[in-house]
Design a protein around this motif. Structure first.
Motif, PDB file in Angstrom:
ATOM      1  N   ALA A  31       0.826  -1.205   0.000  1.00 42.03           N
ATOM      2  CA  ALA A  31       0.000   0.000   0.000  1.00 42.03           C
ATOM      3  C   ALA A  31       0.862   1.258   0.000  1.00 42.03           C
ATOM      4  O   ALA A  31       0.605   2.220  -0.732  1.00 42.03           O
ATOM      5  CB  ALA A  31      -0.952  -0.004   1.195  1.00 42.03           C
ATOM      6  N   GLU A  32       1.929   1.267   0.839  1.00 42.04           N
ATOM      7  CA  GLU A  32       2.801   2.436   0.918  1.00 42.04           C
ATOM      8  C   GLU A  32       3.599   2.609  -0.370  1.00 42.04           C
ATOM      9  O   GLU A  32       3.780   3.734  -0.865  1.00 42.04           O
ATOM     10  CB  GLU A  32       3.751   2.293   2.106  1.00 42.04           C
ATOM     11  CG  GLU A  32       4.781   3.405   2.234  1.00 42.04           C
ATOM     12  CD  GLU A  32       4.160   4.790   2.406  1.00 42.04           C
ATOM     13  OE1 GLU A  32       4.863   5.790   2.137  1.00 42.04           O
ATOM     14  OE2 GLU A  32       2.982   4.879   2.797  1.00 42.04           O
ATOM     15  N   ILE A  33       4.076   1.500  -0.941  1.00 40.70           N
ATOM     16  CA  ILE A  33       4.807   1.584  -2.214  1.00 40.70           C
ATOM     17  C   ILE A  33       3.888   2.130  -3.304  1.00 40.70           C
ATOM     18  O   ILE A  33       4.284   2.978  -4.106  1.00 40.70           O
ATOM     19  CB  ILE A  33       5.358   0.198  -2.602  1.00 40.70           C
ATOM     20  CG1 ILE A  33       6.438  -0.234  -1.611  1.00 40.70           C
ATOM     21  CG2 ILE A  33       5.914   0.220  -4.026  1.00 40.70           C
ATOM     22  CD1 ILE A  33       6.953  -1.650  -1.828  1.00 40.70           C
ATOM     23  N   GLY A  34       2.635   1.634  -3.338  1.00 35.10           N
ATOM     24  CA  GLY A  34       1.676   2.136  -4.319  1.00 35.10           C
ATOM     25  C   GLY A  34       1.444   3.629  -4.155  1.00 35.10           C
ATOM     26  O   GLY A  34       1.347   4.369  -5.133  1.00 35.10           O
ATOM     27  N   ARG A  35       1.347   4.083  -2.896  1.00 37.21           N
ATOM     28  CA  ARG A  35       1.119   5.515  -2.653  1.00 37.21           C
ATOM     29  C   ARG A  35       2.286   6.348  -3.154  1.00 37.21           C
ATOM     30  O   ARG A  35       2.099   7.390  -3.776  1.00 37.21           O
ATOM     31  CB  ARG A  35       0.919   5.744  -1.149  1.00 37.21           C
ATOM     32  CG  ARG A  35       0.519   7.173  -0.797  1.00 37.21           C
ATOM     33  CD  ARG A  35       0.535   7.396   0.698  1.00 37.21           C
ATOM     34  NE  ARG A  35       1.882   7.311   1.241  1.00 37.21           N
ATOM     35  CZ  ARG A  35       2.775   8.297   1.156  1.00 37.21           C
ATOM     36  NH1 ARG A  35       2.453   9.434   0.554  1.00 37.21           N
ATOM     37  NH2 ARG A  35       3.972   8.155   1.673  1.00 37.21           N
ATOM     38  N   ARG A  36       3.505   5.868  -2.913  1.00 38.16           N
ATOM     39  CA  ARG A  36       4.684   6.627  -3.341  1.00 38.16           C
ATOM     40  C   ARG A  36       4.812   6.685  -4.862  1.00 38.16           C
ATOM     41  O   ARG A  36       5.288   7.687  -5.411  1.00 38.16           O
ATOM     42  CB  ARG A  36       5.950   6.002  -2.746  1.00 38.16           C
ATOM     43  CG  ARG A  36       6.033   6.126  -1.232  1.00 38.16           C
ATOM     44  CD  ARG A  36       7.394   5.679  -0.706  1.00 38.16           C
ATOM     45  NE  ARG A  36       7.497   5.820   0.735  1.00 38.16           N
ATOM     46  CZ  ARG A  36       8.624   5.671   1.431  1.00 38.16           C
ATOM     47  NH1 ARG A  36       9.760   5.391   0.791  1.00 38.16           N
ATOM     48  NH2 ARG A  36       8.635   5.793   2.738  1.00 38.16           N
ATOM     49  N   LEU A  37       4.376   5.608  -5.528  1.00 37.51           N
ATOM     50  CA  LEU A  37       4.458   5.584  -6.989  1.00 37.51           C
ATOM     51  C   LEU A  37       3.211   6.144  -7.656  1.00 37.51           C
ATOM     52  O   LEU A  37       3.180   6.299  -8.882  1.00 37.51           O
ATOM     53  CB  LEU A  37       4.674   4.143  -7.479  1.00 37.51           C
ATOM     54  CG  LEU A  37       6.073   3.544  -7.295  1.00 37.51           C
ATOM     55  CD1 LEU A  37       6.105   2.113  -7.815  1.00 37.51           C
ATOM     56  CD2 LEU A  37       7.137   4.373  -8.000  1.00 37.51           C
ATOM     57  N   GLY A  38       2.167   6.415  -6.860  1.00 37.05           N
ATOM     58  CA  GLY A  38       0.912   6.876  -7.435  1.00 37.05           C
ATOM     59  C   GLY A  38       0.195   5.773  -8.183  1.00 37.05           C
ATOM     60  O   GLY A  38      -0.446   6.017  -9.210  1.00 37.05           O
ATOM     61  N   ARG A  39       0.284   4.539  -7.666  1.00 38.76           N
ATOM     62  CA  ARG A  39      -0.333   3.370  -8.308  1.00 38.76           C
ATOM     63  C   ARG A  39      -1.275   2.675  -7.331  1.00 38.76           C
ATOM     64  O   ARG A  39      -1.091   2.773  -6.115  1.00 38.76           O
ATOM     65  CB  ARG A  39       0.745   2.351  -8.723  1.00 38.76           C
ATOM     66  CG  ARG A  39       1.849   2.903  -9.591  1.00 38.76           C
ATOM     67  CD  ARG A  39       1.399   3.018 -11.007  1.00 38.76           C
ATOM     68  NE  ARG A  39       2.490   3.438 -11.886  1.00 38.76           N
ATOM     69  CZ  ARG A  39       2.622   3.034 -13.129  1.00 38.76           C
ATOM     70  NH1 ARG A  39       1.746   2.194 -13.645  1.00 38.76           N
ATOM     71  NH2 ARG A  39       3.617   3.475 -13.876  1.00 38.76           N
ATOM     72  N   PRO A  40      -2.267   1.920  -7.846  1.00 39.60           N
ATOM     73  CA  PRO A  40      -3.113   1.120  -6.964  1.00 39.60           C
ATOM     74  C   PRO A  40      -2.282   0.052  -6.253  1.00 39.60           C
ATOM     75  O   PRO A  40      -1.295  -0.449  -6.798  1.00 39.60           O
ATOM     76  CB  PRO A  40      -4.137   0.478  -7.911  1.00 39.60           C
ATOM     77  CG  PRO A  40      -4.102   1.312  -9.156  1.00 39.60           C
ATOM     78  CD  PRO A  40      -2.701   1.837  -9.248  1.00 39.60           C
ATOM     79  N   THR A  41      -2.696  -0.301  -5.041  1.00 37.39           N
ATOM     80  CA  THR A  41      -2.014  -1.360  -4.301  1.00 37.39           C
ATOM     81  C   THR A  41      -2.017  -2.662  -5.089  1.00 37.39           C
ATOM     82  O   THR A  41      -1.040  -3.422  -5.082  1.00 37.39           O
ATOM     83  CB  THR A  41      -2.700  -1.575  -2.940  1.00 37.39           C
ATOM     84  OG1 THR A  41      -2.673  -0.354  -2.204  1.00 37.39           O
ATOM     85  CG2 THR A  41      -1.991  -2.660  -2.131  1.00 37.39           C
ATOM     86  N   SER A  42      -3.117  -2.934  -5.792  1.00 37.01           N
ATOM     87  CA  SER A  42      -3.221  -4.181  -6.550  1.00 37.01           C
ATOM     88  C   SER A  42      -2.156  -4.259  -7.644  1.00 37.01           C
ATOM     89  O   SER A  42      -1.672  -5.343  -7.967  1.00 37.01           O
ATOM     90  CB  SER A  42      -4.615  -4.323  -7.161  1.00 37.01           C
ATOM     91  OG  SER A  42      -4.910  -3.216  -8.003  1.00 37.01           O
ATOM     92  N   THR A  43      -1.788  -3.114  -8.240  1.00 39.68           N
ATOM     93  CA  THR A  43      -0.739  -3.116  -9.267  1.00 39.68           C
ATOM     94  C   THR A  43       0.588  -3.575  -8.672  1.00 39.68           C
ATOM     95  O   THR A  43       1.306  -4.383  -9.271  1.00 39.68           O
ATOM     96  CB  THR A  43      -0.586  -1.710  -9.872  1.00 39.68           C
ATOM     97  OG1 THR A  43      -1.795  -1.345 -10.527  1.00 39.68           O
ATOM     98  CG2 THR A  43       0.560  -1.667 -10.876  1.00 39.68           C
ATOM     99  N   ILE A  44       0.907  -3.086  -7.474  1.00 41.77           N
ATOM    100  CA  ILE A  44       2.164  -3.456  -6.826  1.00 41.77           C
ATOM    101  C   ILE A  44       2.143  -4.921  -6.407  1.00 41.77           C
ATOM    102  O   ILE A  44       3.109  -5.656  -6.618  1.00 41.77           O
ATOM    103  CB  ILE A  44       2.419  -2.562  -5.600  1.00 41.77           C
ATOM    104  CG1 ILE A  44       2.325  -1.069  -5.992  1.00 41.77           C
ATOM    105  CG2 ILE A  44       3.787  -2.870  -5.006  1.00 41.77           C
ATOM    106  CD1 ILE A  44       3.251  -0.642  -7.094  1.00 41.77           C
ATOM    107  N   SER A  45       1.023  -5.369  -5.822  1.00 44.27           N
ATOM    108  CA  SER A  45       0.945  -6.756  -5.356  1.00 44.27           C
ATOM    109  C   SER A  45       1.059  -7.727  -6.520  1.00 44.27           C
ATOM    110  O   SER A  45       1.728  -8.758  -6.428  1.00 44.27           O
ATOM    111  CB  SER A  45      -0.356  -6.993  -4.576  1.00 44.27           C
ATOM    112  OG  SER A  45      -1.489  -6.805  -5.401  1.00 44.27           O
ATOM    113  N   ARG A  46       0.393  -7.406  -7.662  1.00 48.12           N
ATOM    114  CA  ARG A  46       0.491  -8.278  -8.832  1.00 48.12           C
ATOM    115  C   ARG A  46       1.914  -8.296  -9.396  1.00 48.12           C
ATOM    116  O   ARG A  46       2.429  -9.336  -9.796  1.00 48.12           O
ATOM    117  CB  ARG A  46      -0.499  -7.838  -9.912  1.00 48.12           C
ATOM    118  CG  ARG A  46      -1.911  -8.341  -9.710  1.00 48.12           C
ATOM    119  CD  ARG A  46      -2.733  -8.188 -10.976  1.00 48.12           C
ATOM    120  NE  ARG A  46      -2.934  -6.802 -11.335  1.00 48.12           N
ATOM    121  CZ  ARG A  46      -3.986  -6.066 -10.952  1.00 48.12           C
ATOM    122  NH1 ARG A  46      -4.910  -6.599 -10.195  1.00 48.12           N
ATOM    123  NH2 ARG A  46      -4.108  -4.815 -11.321  1.00 48.12           N
TER     124      ARG A  46
END
Length: 309
Positions: free
Chosen positions: A25-40
């Motif tokens: 979730a935090e990585i997604g926030r820093r990149l401006g991406r949905p959490t699901s994008t990072i998890s996938r």
């Protein structure tokens, strides 16, 4: 850029932040991406147990070359849907767009959702939606990223066909399971900070229970959509019978072979959240019934209900 494909630099940042112990979730926030994008992204490129940016980039480049959409044919005159069908498609696409899905992607998705089992080619979508090939290609790419669309070769030619299979919803739900679990865990930490008896603690407990249930519902599940549907059918049968049923009686009533009924019962045991707020109970040799899940009612509530009967 946000919303486009992850770049090599994005992947290097993800690897560095994972090493620092940051959550999706935090990585997604820093990149401006949905959490699901990072998890996938991490799940898809961590087969060896560690996410490596350079390896992830090579895999992504290979996938992009392999999945490059075929160039659609020039639009030709095609039979258009009736006014009633067009009205439904437009309304449904508008509803999906309201959830955050881009308008054109919503239209392509609804068009595929209501297509025949064979699906549609890119040229079919261009004709039906009367839009440019580039718009269709971009929307298909977005839907593939969300794993909502399956690409298959066209038996009658060299083009590819796009379909939505029965497991699309399961895959989409599973993709966000990691985020659901993180939210539930964060809510629990908040309760410890603010106190369980405070207004904030009460809200966080309600939210944590909900997202915890979502995570439990799909986390680690290997069930197919067919297995889930069979399990729900068995639950409905046990509720309707309102008494314990043997395996043979259950299978006979459903007109199923016994091994199918057994598989459905096993699915409920392996994924008990399917039956929530009920629980499967074995009451005799190959005999089953349903009871209230014990964590859904407090002892005081159970006692009050008994008094009310």
């Amino acid at each position: 850029m946000p919303g486009g494909r992850l770049t090599h630099e994005d992947r290097r940042r993800i690897a560095a932040w994972l090493a620092e112990g940051l959550g999706f979730a935090e990585i997604g926030r820093r990149l401006g991406r949905p959490t699901s994008t990072i998890s996938r992204e991490v799940a898809r490129n961590s087969a060896s147990g560690e996410y490596v940016a350079d390896h992830a980039q090579r895999v992504s480049d290979h996938r992009a070359r392999r999945h490059k959409p075929a160039r659609p044919a020039e639009p030709v005159i095609d039979e258009q849907p009736s006014e009633r069908v067009r009205g439904f498609l437009d309304q449904f696409a508008t509803l999906l767009a309201a959830t955050g899905l881009p308008r054109m992607t919503s239209r392509v998705f609804v068009c595929l959702l209501t297509a025949d089992a064979d699906g549609l080619t890119a040229a079919d979508l261009v004709r039906r939606l009367q839009v440019s090939p580039a718009s269709v290609s971009k929307s298909i790419g977005a839907l593939e990223t969300m794993e909502l669309v399956v690409r298959r070769p066209d038996p009658g030619g060299r083009r590819e066909r796009y379909t939505i299979d029965n497991d699309a919803w399961l895959r989409a739900w599973q993709a966000d399971t990691g985020a659901h679990s993180e939210i539930a865990t964060a809510a629990q930490r908040g309760i410890e900070i603010f106190g369980a008896d405070t207004t904030a603690g009460t809200r966080l407990r309600t939210m944590g229970r909900f997202f915890g249930w979502l995570s439990e519902q799909m986390s680690g599940s290997t069930l197919t959509a067919t297995a889930v549907y069979d399990a729900l059918t068995v639950l409905a049968a046990l509720v309707h019978a309102d008494r314990p049923l043997t395996l043979r009686a259950l299978a006979t009533a459903l007109d199923w072979p016994e091994d199918r009924a057994t598989a459905a019962l096993d699915a409920i045991r392996r994924q008990p959240a399917i039956a929530d707020p009920l629980a499967l109970r074995t009451v005799g040799p190959r005999t089953y019934t349903l009871v209230t899940r014990p964590d859904r009612l407090s002892p005081a509530q159970c006692e009050a209900l008994h008094r009310a009967l």
